[in-house]
Design an enzyme around this catalytic site. Structure first.
Site, PDB file in Angstrom:
ATOM      1  N   VAL A   1     -11.385  -0.203  -2.035  1.00 13.73           N
ATOM      2  CA  VAL A   1     -11.726   0.249  -0.673  1.00 13.73           C
ATOM      3  C   VAL A   1     -12.979   1.279  -0.905  1.00 13.73           C
ATOM      4  O   VAL A   1     -13.375   1.634   0.120  1.00 13.73           O
ATOM      5  CB  VAL A   1     -10.705   0.714   0.132  1.00 13.73           C
ATOM      6  CG1 VAL A   1      -9.622  -0.142   0.605  1.00 13.73           C
ATOM      7  CG2 VAL A   1      -9.690   1.804  -0.609  1.00 13.73           C
TER       8      VAL A   1
ATOM      9  N   ASN B   1      -4.142   0.519   4.589  1.00 10.24           N
ATOM     10  CA  ASN B   1      -2.770   0.851   3.921  1.00 10.24           C
ATOM     11  C   ASN B   1      -3.069   1.865   2.444  1.00 10.24           C
ATOM     12  O   ASN B   1      -2.494   2.128   1.842  1.00 10.24           O
ATOM     13  CB  ASN B   1      -1.799  -0.168   3.869  1.00 10.24           C
ATOM     14  CG  ASN B   1      -0.980   0.008   3.104  1.00 10.24           C
ATOM     15  OD1 ASN B   1       0.121   0.519   3.354  1.00 10.24           O
ATOM     16  ND2 ASN B   1      -0.640  -0.773   1.761  1.00 10.24           N
TER      17      ASN B   1
ATOM     18  N   TYR C   1      -3.255  14.807  -1.515  1.00  9.04           N
ATOM     19  CA  TYR C   1      -2.687  13.771  -0.877  1.00  9.04           C
ATOM     20  C   TYR C   1      -2.325  14.340   0.625  1.00  9.04           C
ATOM     21  O   TYR C   1      -2.575  13.566   1.600  1.00  9.04           O
ATOM     22  CB  TYR C   1      -1.407  13.113  -1.668  1.00  9.04           C
ATOM     23  CG  TYR C   1      -0.931  12.128  -1.039  1.00  9.04           C
ATOM     24  CD1 TYR C   1      -0.898  10.860  -0.977  1.00  9.04           C
ATOM     25  CD2 TYR C   1       0.655  12.464  -0.013  1.00  9.04           C
ATOM     26  CE1 TYR C   1      -0.569   9.968  -0.261  1.00  9.04           C
ATOM     27  CE2 TYR C   1       1.248  11.506   0.502  1.00  9.04           C
ATOM     28  CZ  TYR C   1       0.660  10.192   0.483  1.00  9.04           C
ATOM     29  OH  TYR C   1       1.355   9.067   1.024  1.00  9.04           O
TER      30      TYR C   1
ATOM     31  N   LYS D   1      -3.975  12.805   4.227  1.00 11.95           N
ATOM     32  CA  LYS D   1      -3.205  12.157   4.884  1.00 11.95           C
ATOM     33  C   LYS D   1      -3.342  12.997   6.370  1.00 11.95           C
ATOM     34  O   LYS D   1      -3.038  12.336   7.558  1.00 11.95           O
ATOM     35  CB  LYS D   1      -1.830  12.119   4.678  1.00 11.95           C
ATOM     36  CG  LYS D   1      -1.361  10.933   3.364  1.00 11.95           C
ATOM     37  CD  LYS D   1      -2.046   9.566   3.620  1.00 11.95           C
ATOM     38  CE  LYS D   1      -1.680   8.737   2.640  1.00 11.95           C
ATOM     39  NZ  LYS D   1      -1.920   7.344   3.118  1.00 11.95           N
TER      40      LYS D   1
HETATM   41  N1  NAD Z   1       6.119   5.125  -0.106  1.00 13.14           N
HETATM   42  C1  NAD Z   1       6.221   5.874   0.754  1.00 13.14           C
HETATM   43  O1  NAD Z   1       7.080   6.812   0.767  1.00 13.14           O
HETATM   44  C2  NAD Z   1       4.991   6.229   1.675  1.00 13.14           C
HETATM   45  C3  NAD Z   1       5.171   7.463   2.781  1.00 13.14           C
HETATM   46  C4  NAD Z   1       4.223   7.660   3.422  1.00 13.14           C
HETATM   47  C5  NAD Z   1       3.001   6.996   3.314  1.00 13.14           C
HETATM   48  N2  NAD Z   1       2.777   6.177   2.187  1.00 13.14           N
HETATM   49  C6  NAD Z   1       1.514   5.385   2.259  1.00 13.14           C
HETATM   50  O2  NAD Z   1       1.665   4.028   2.181  1.00 13.14           O
HETATM   51  C7  NAD Z   1       0.378   3.461   1.833  1.00 13.14           C
HETATM   52  C8  NAD Z   1       1.128   2.227   0.752  1.00 13.14           C
HETATM   53  O3  NAD Z   1       1.614   3.151  -0.511  1.00 13.14           O
HETATM   54  P1  NAD Z   1       2.974   2.642  -1.202  1.00 13.14           P
HETATM   55  O4  NAD Z   1       4.016   3.382  -0.896  1.00 13.14           O
HETATM   56  O5  NAD Z   1       3.170   0.937  -0.688  1.00 13.14           O
HETATM   57  O6  NAD Z   1       2.283   2.697  -2.599  1.00 13.14           O
HETATM   58  P2  NAD Z   1       1.861   1.628  -3.647  1.00 13.14           P
HETATM   59  O7  NAD Z   1       1.258   2.400  -4.609  1.00 13.14           O
HETATM   60  O8  NAD Z   1       2.759   0.572  -4.074  1.00 13.14           O
HETATM   61  O9  NAD Z   1       0.496   1.010  -2.863  1.00 13.14           O
HETATM   62  C9  NAD Z   1      -0.641   1.516  -2.866  1.00 13.14           C
HETATM   63  C10 NAD Z   1      -1.773   0.377  -2.509  1.00 13.14           C
HETATM   64  O10 NAD Z   1      -2.932   0.920  -2.352  1.00 13.14           O
HETATM   65  C11 NAD Z   1      -3.737  -0.008  -3.318  1.00 13.14           C
HETATM   66  N3  NAD Z   1      -5.002   0.893  -3.761  1.00 13.14           N
HETATM   67  C12 NAD Z   1      -4.899   2.087  -4.397  1.00 13.14           C
HETATM   68  N4  NAD Z   1      -6.227   2.600  -4.853  1.00 13.14           N
HETATM   69  C13 NAD Z   1      -7.046   1.499  -4.147  1.00 13.14           C
HETATM   70  C14 NAD Z   1      -8.289   1.321  -3.969  1.00 13.14           C
HETATM   71  N5  NAD Z   1      -9.281   2.021  -4.528  1.00 13.14           N
HETATM   72  N6  NAD Z   1      -8.749   0.149  -3.364  1.00 13.14           N
HETATM   73  C15 NAD Z   1      -7.931  -0.731  -3.051  1.00 13.14           C
HETATM   74  N7  NAD Z   1      -6.452  -0.526  -2.822  1.00 13.14           N
HETATM   75  C16 NAD Z   1      -6.196   0.711  -3.355  1.00 13.14           C
HETATM   76  C17 NAD Z   1      -2.850  -0.311  -4.455  1.00 13.14           C
HETATM   77  O11 NAD Z   1      -3.507  -1.333  -5.348  1.00 13.14           O
HETATM   78  C18 NAD Z   1      -1.737  -0.574  -3.825  1.00 13.14           C
HETATM   79  O12 NAD Z   1      -1.428  -1.814  -3.349  1.00 13.14           O
HETATM   80  C19 NAD Z   1      -0.150   4.558   1.088  1.00 13.14           C
HETATM   81  O13 NAD Z   1      -1.424   4.809   2.056  1.00 13.14           O
HETATM   82  C20 NAD Z   1       0.753   5.615   0.996  1.00 13.14           C
HETATM   83  O14 NAD Z   1      -0.006   6.920   0.938  1.00 13.14           O
HETATM   84  C21 NAD Z   1       3.690   5.668   1.586  1.00 13.14           C
HETATM   85  O1  GCO Z   2       4.617   9.016  -0.195  1.00 12.54           O
HETATM   86  C1  GCO Z   2       4.579   9.813   0.947  1.00 12.54           C
HETATM   87  O2  GCO Z   2       3.636   9.956   1.638  1.00 12.54           O
HETATM   88  C2  GCO Z   2       5.877  10.812   0.720  1.00 12.54           C
HETATM   89  O3  GCO Z   2       7.173   9.792   0.710  1.00 12.54           O
HETATM   90  C3  GCO Z   2       6.045  11.792   2.213  1.00 12.54           C
HETATM   91  O4  GCO Z   2       5.725  11.154   3.301  1.00 12.54           O
HETATM   92  C4  GCO Z   2       7.448  12.416   1.986  1.00 12.54           C
HETATM   93  O5  GCO Z   2       8.396  11.706   2.859  1.00 12.54           O
HETATM   94  C5  GCO Z   2       7.347  13.923   2.910  1.00 12.54           C
HETATM   95  O6  GCO Z   2       6.437  14.502   2.648  1.00 12.54           O
HETATM   96  C6  GCO Z   2       8.736  14.451   2.392  1.00 12.54           C
HETATM   97  O7  GCO Z   2       8.628  15.799   2.610  1.00 12.54           O
END
Ligand code: NAD
Ligand code: GCO
Length: 257
Positions: free
Chosen positions: A69, A95, A164, A168
């Site tokens: 991306v 995402n 991060y 966000k």
């Molecule tokens: N898992 C959690 O607890 C959580 C909480 C809050 C927010 N998020 C957010 O959810 C989203 C998905 O994360 P996840 O938890 O599934 O983790 P993950 O690491 O499994 O997924 C991240 C995805 O982003 C892709 N990615 C990374 N860099 C990229 C790039 N340069 N171009 C295209 N794709 C790229 C990866 O290939 C992967 O598919 C993220 O934005 C993350 O910040 C996750």
């Molecule tokens: O990957 C993420 O973005 C994390 O899971 C956070 O969302 C935490 O849930 C939160 O910061 C807890 O304090």
């Protein structure tokens, strides 16, 4: 309109970035279960191909495309291929995301730039390219994946992720400003702020502080595979047609504490 029709995505076309695993995979499947054709894109096309296969088994169409991306050519390619195959784009889920843990004084500039590039610039690039089509068509649903980490500081003992958290928070500002700018074009722009969901990104944090995070979660569990896809379908569907610029927190109550 009947409530089932409000949530129905039959015939819609969706693009999900980072759709090859984790939350992106879960939301891609959710959109497909609601009837949408889904373009799954990510840096590793092998992962996307596997998710696309699952989606086709649900009776809808799917494309798997390689896309970094942060690379404008990749982003253009995804939009071009999607329009070539499906003729329109109704839904975009931004995402893709990356993180880096380091105390502020030790955070390497390369890591800072990478996190901001993927999490903020990547959202901008994809939205701009898809937006060219949506603005012309005067229709669209854009869903940006932020985080609870974008709403508050995190305990440095468990999550020392200044870049991060900053990125966000920026995703939320981007969502609100774009909602204002593109509301007149009938484009809905909303964000989801997930709490803790076990995925490749969060597993290392969960290993480090499982009890800490559970203590801070009133519902006393982490998010599961079914907790996000309904929210994504809601924001992608007619059911949310009077909502824009909003952030839905899906975190088991963490933010309320
Ligand atoms: N898992 C959690 O607890 C959580 C909480 C809050 C927010 N998020 C957010 O959810 C989203 C998905 O994360 P996840 O938890 O599934 O983790 P993950 O690491 O499994 O997924 C991240 C995805 O982003 C892709 N990615 C990374 N860099 C990229 C790039 N340069 N171009 C295209 N794709 C790229 C990866 O290939 C992967 O598919 C993220 O934005 C993350 O910040 C996750
Ligand atoms: O990957 C993420 O973005 C994390 O899971 C956070 O969302 C935490 O849930 C939160 O910061 C807890 O304090």
């Amino acid at each position: 309109m009947n409530v089932k029709d409000l949530f129905d995505l039959t015939g819609k076309t969706a693009i999900v970035t980072g759709g090859g695993r984790g939350l992106g995979e879960q939301m891609s499947i959710g959109l497909a279960e609601a009837g949408a054709n889904v373009v799954v894109c990510s840096r590793r096309v092998e992962n996307c191909l596997a998710v696309s296969e699952k989606i086709r088994e649900l009776g809808v169409q799917s494309l798997a495309l390689k896309c970094d991306v942060t690379n404008p050519d990749d982003v253009k390619h995804v939009v071009h291929e999607t329009l070539d195959t499906f003729g329109k784009i109704d839904i975009l889920i931004n995402n893709s995301g990356a993180t880096w843990g380091a105390p502020v004084l030790e955070m390497p500039i390369e890591a800072w730039n990478k996190v901001l590039n993927v999490n903020v610039t990547g959202v901008f690039l994809m939205t701009q390219e898809v937006g060219k089509h949506m603005v012309k068509r005067k229709q669209g649903k854009i869903i940006n994946i932020s985080s609870v980490a974008g709403l508050k500081g995190s305990d440095p003992a468990y999550m020392d992720t200044i870049g991060y958290n900053t990125s966000k928070g920026a995703v939320i500002s981007f969502t609100r400003d774009l909602a204002v700018k593109w509301g007149p074009y009938n484009i809905h722009v909303n964000a989801i702020a997930p709490g803790f969901f076990p995925t490749k990104m969060s597993n290392v944090l969960i290993e480090r502080g499982k009890n800490h995070f559970l203590n801070k979660t009133p519902l006393k569990r982490f998010g599961s595979e079914r907790d996000l896809k309904g929210v994504a379908v809601f924001l992608a569907s007619k059911a949310s047609d009077f909502m824009t610029g909003e952030v839905l927190i899906v975190d088991g109550g963490t933010h309320a504490m």
